[in-house]
Design an enzyme around this catalytic site. Structure first.
Site, PDB file in Angstrom:
ATOM      1  CG  ASP A  10      -6.889  -0.478  -0.570  1.00  0.00           C
ATOM      2  OD1 ASP A  10      -6.842  -0.777  -1.769  1.00  0.00           O
ATOM      3  OD2 ASP A  10      -6.039  -0.887   0.255  1.00  0.00           O
ATOM      4  CG  MET A  11      -6.485  -1.661   5.738  1.00  0.00           C
ATOM      5  SD  MET A  11      -6.940  -0.463   7.002  1.00  0.00           S
ATOM      6  CE  MET A  11      -5.608  -0.706   8.168  1.00  0.00           C
ATOM      7  CG  ASP A 104      -5.799  -3.998   1.968  1.00  0.00           C
ATOM      8  OD1 ASP A 104      -6.309  -4.557   0.968  1.00  0.00           O
ATOM      9  OD2 ASP A 104      -4.997  -3.050   1.886  1.00  0.00           O
ATOM     10  CD  GLU A 105      -9.287  -3.682  -2.670  1.00  0.00           C
ATOM     11  OE1 GLU A 105      -9.642  -3.209  -3.732  1.00  0.00           O
ATOM     12  OE2 GLU A 105      -8.441  -4.600  -2.589  1.00  0.00           O
TER      13      GLU A 105
HETATM   14  P1  TTP Z   1      -3.058  -3.770  -1.661  1.00  0.00           P
HETATM   15  O1  TTP Z   1      -4.186  -3.031  -1.007  1.00  0.00           O
HETATM   16  O2  TTP Z   1      -3.085  -3.917  -3.145  1.00  0.00           O
HETATM   17  O3  TTP Z   1      -1.673  -3.068  -1.312  1.00  0.00           O
HETATM   18  P2  TTP Z   1      -1.203  -2.378   0.039  1.00  0.00           P
HETATM   19  O4  TTP Z   1      -2.287  -2.271   1.031  1.00  0.00           O
HETATM   20  O5  TTP Z   1       0.021  -3.057   0.519  1.00  0.00           O
HETATM   21  O6  TTP Z   1      -0.761  -0.935  -0.447  1.00  0.00           O
HETATM   22  P3  TTP Z   1      -1.692   0.282  -0.887  1.00  0.00           P
HETATM   23  O7  TTP Z   1      -1.405   1.375   0.081  1.00  0.00           O
HETATM   24  O8  TTP Z   1      -1.263   0.623  -2.270  1.00  0.00           O
HETATM   25  O9  TTP Z   1      -3.117  -0.193  -0.819  1.00  0.00           O
HETATM   26  O10 TTP Z   1      -2.950  -5.216  -1.064  1.00  0.00           O
HETATM   27  C1  TTP Z   1      -3.234  -5.502   0.296  1.00  0.00           C
HETATM   28  C2  TTP Z   1      -2.289  -6.546   0.816  1.00  0.00           C
HETATM   29  O11 TTP Z   1      -2.366  -7.744   0.035  1.00  0.00           O
HETATM   30  C3  TTP Z   1      -0.846  -6.124   0.772  1.00  0.00           C
HETATM   31  O12 TTP Z   1      -0.456  -5.388   1.930  1.00  0.00           O
HETATM   32  C4  TTP Z   1      -0.110  -7.434   0.628  1.00  0.00           C
HETATM   33  C5  TTP Z   1      -1.083  -8.339  -0.103  1.00  0.00           C
HETATM   34  N1  TTP Z   1      -0.663  -8.459  -1.511  1.00  0.00           N
HETATM   35  C6  TTP Z   1       0.145  -9.526  -1.881  1.00  0.00           C
HETATM   36  O13 TTP Z   1       0.487 -10.382  -1.062  1.00  0.00           O
HETATM   37  N2  TTP Z   1       0.570  -9.599  -3.180  1.00  0.00           N
HETATM   38  C7  TTP Z   1       0.247  -8.668  -4.125  1.00  0.00           C
HETATM   39  O14 TTP Z   1       0.666  -8.765  -5.299  1.00  0.00           O
HETATM   40  C8  TTP Z   1      -0.598  -7.573  -3.736  1.00  0.00           C
HETATM   41  C9  TTP Z   1      -0.983  -6.515  -4.728  1.00  0.00           C
HETATM   42  C10 TTP Z   1      -1.021  -7.513  -2.419  1.00  0.00           C
HETATM   43 MG    MG Z   2      -4.205  -1.611   0.508  1.00  0.00          MG
END
Ligand code: TTP
Ligand code: MG
Length: 348
Positions: A10-11, A104-105
């Site tokens: 997960d990015m 991203d996951e």
């Molecule tokens: P996530 O992997 O949940 O969050 P993240 O990568 O920004 O942070 P983390 O380091 O905690 O993993 O989500 C991936 C992307 O999806 C995030 O960068 C933006 C998008 N996203 C939204 O647009 N709305 C949301 O509510 C969430 C949770 C994510």
């Molecule tokens: Mg992420």
């Protein structure tokens, strides 16, 4: 069944991190990505902004109240998709057993690799940095639930392995909101009856959990005890990948049609790469102004997946047909798919 080896990757602060890479002077600053209007919500924010309490899905006006000095940027989804393709390419170089969960996951089942999982995780982290300049967190365990928990363990740039002998000890002190799938509502409800940690949750009988959560209750009961038999699901059943659209106005000008075809090919190629597929049959579909459908296809003696190859073959079909009538819809698809010959990178 012998133990599986599953990674959850997960990015970190994905959209915000891409913005920082593209505009280096943002490094170290609270960067918030979301709708630029006051009525929008935060998509994500950098870890610096998280210190101010800013979170995904928070209304922008609220984020601005908490973090007035933050740098607020609009989302550039096409750019994030481009970076996403690069990281998925890396995942598919490791194994075809990739289950994409979001942009991203993903889960990767690396059981068959028979390599030290920590070294594989470190290799992925290195490859991702090299290709994109970004960091990724990796969790390793013997099932999906624990792998996902592990990737979140020491974000950003995390790496954590949870092995069987660590269960249940490692889980006991965790707050219940660390359990994936447990929403805010359930968390609050459980808190209100004095359940805060997984250790507290252990005291509840399966029947109680079923009553509380419905069918999902028994899953929670098992998962907090380290049991989760869900497989890493790759989407093998794809028969064809296609794009089509109704034209802005009817035409029989092939140059105009080329523009549509080009964008289809780019998108098809991207999907092929995410799914780790290539194909050898191309189909061009048109619908005339009088709503007649025609298709023409071509099967190649070799498999293709690159945008330029799909485009070349699609245009070859386009220029092999006579357009007597104006057309109102055009589409391209690729079929006869197979999993790509992943040159399984000799990792070390
Ligand atoms: P996530 O992997 O949940 O969050 P993240 O990568 O920004 O942070 P983390 O380091 O905690 O993993 O989500 C991936 C992307 O999806 C995030 O960068 C933006 C998008 N996203 C939204 O647009 N709305 C949301 O509510 C969430 C949770 C994510
Ligand atoms: Mg992420």
């Amino acid at each position: 069944m012998s133990e599986r080896v599953i990674l959850h990757v997960d990015m970190d602060a994905f959209f915000a991190s891409v913005e920082v890479i593209d505009t280096p002077k943002l490094k170290g600053k609270p960067v918030i990505v979301g709708g630029r209007s006051e009525r929008g919500v935060v998509a994500t924010c950098s870890y610096e902004a998280r210190k101010y309490g800013v979170r995904s899905a928070m209304p922008i006006y609220m984020a601005k109240a908490q973090c007035p000095n933050g740098i607020y940027l609009p989302t550039r989804i096409n750019r994030y998709k481009e970076v996403s393709r690069e990281i998925f390419k890396i995942f598919y170089e490791i194994t075809p057993y990739v289950e994409p969960l979001s942009i991203d996951e993903a889960y990767l089942d690396i059981t068959e690799l028979n390599k030290d999982p920590v070294s594989v995780a470190m290799f992925i982290k290195e490859m991702v940095v090299k290709a994109t300049g970004l960091t990724i967190s990796v969790g390793i365990s013997y099932n999906k639930f624990l792998a996902k928990l592990a990737s979140d363990w020491n974000k950003p740039n995390g790496l954590k392995i949870i092995t069987k002998d660590m269960i249940p000890k490692v889980l006991l002190p965790l707050p219940i909101n660390k359990i994936y799938g447990l929403g805010k509502k359930s968390t609050n409800k459980l808190n209100s009856i004095g359940i805060f940690t997984i250790e507290d949750l252990y005291t509840l009988a399966p029947d109680f959990l079923t009553e509380f959560f419905g069918k999902y209750g028994i899953e929670i009961y098992k998962r907090i005890r380290g049991i989760d038999n869900r497989k890493v699901e790759i989407s093998r059943e794809t028969k064809s990948i296609g794009r089509e659209t109704t034209l802005k106005s009817d035409t029989k000008n092939k140059k105009e049609l080329e523009v549509y075809i080009k964008s289809f090919c780019s998108s098809i190629s991207r999907t092929l790469s995410i799914k780790g597929l290539s194909g050898k049959t191309l189909t061009l579909k048109i619908k005339t102004s009088t709503f007649e459908n025609h298709t023409k296809n071509k099967t190649l003696p070799f498999y293709i997946s690159k945008e330029e190859d799909i485009l070349r073959e699609s245009l070859d079909i386009l220029y092999s047909i006579d357009l007597n009538e104006e057309i109102r819809l055009i589409g391209v698809s690729i079929s006869s798919l197979k999993e790509m010959n992943l040159q399984q990178l000799s990792l070390f």
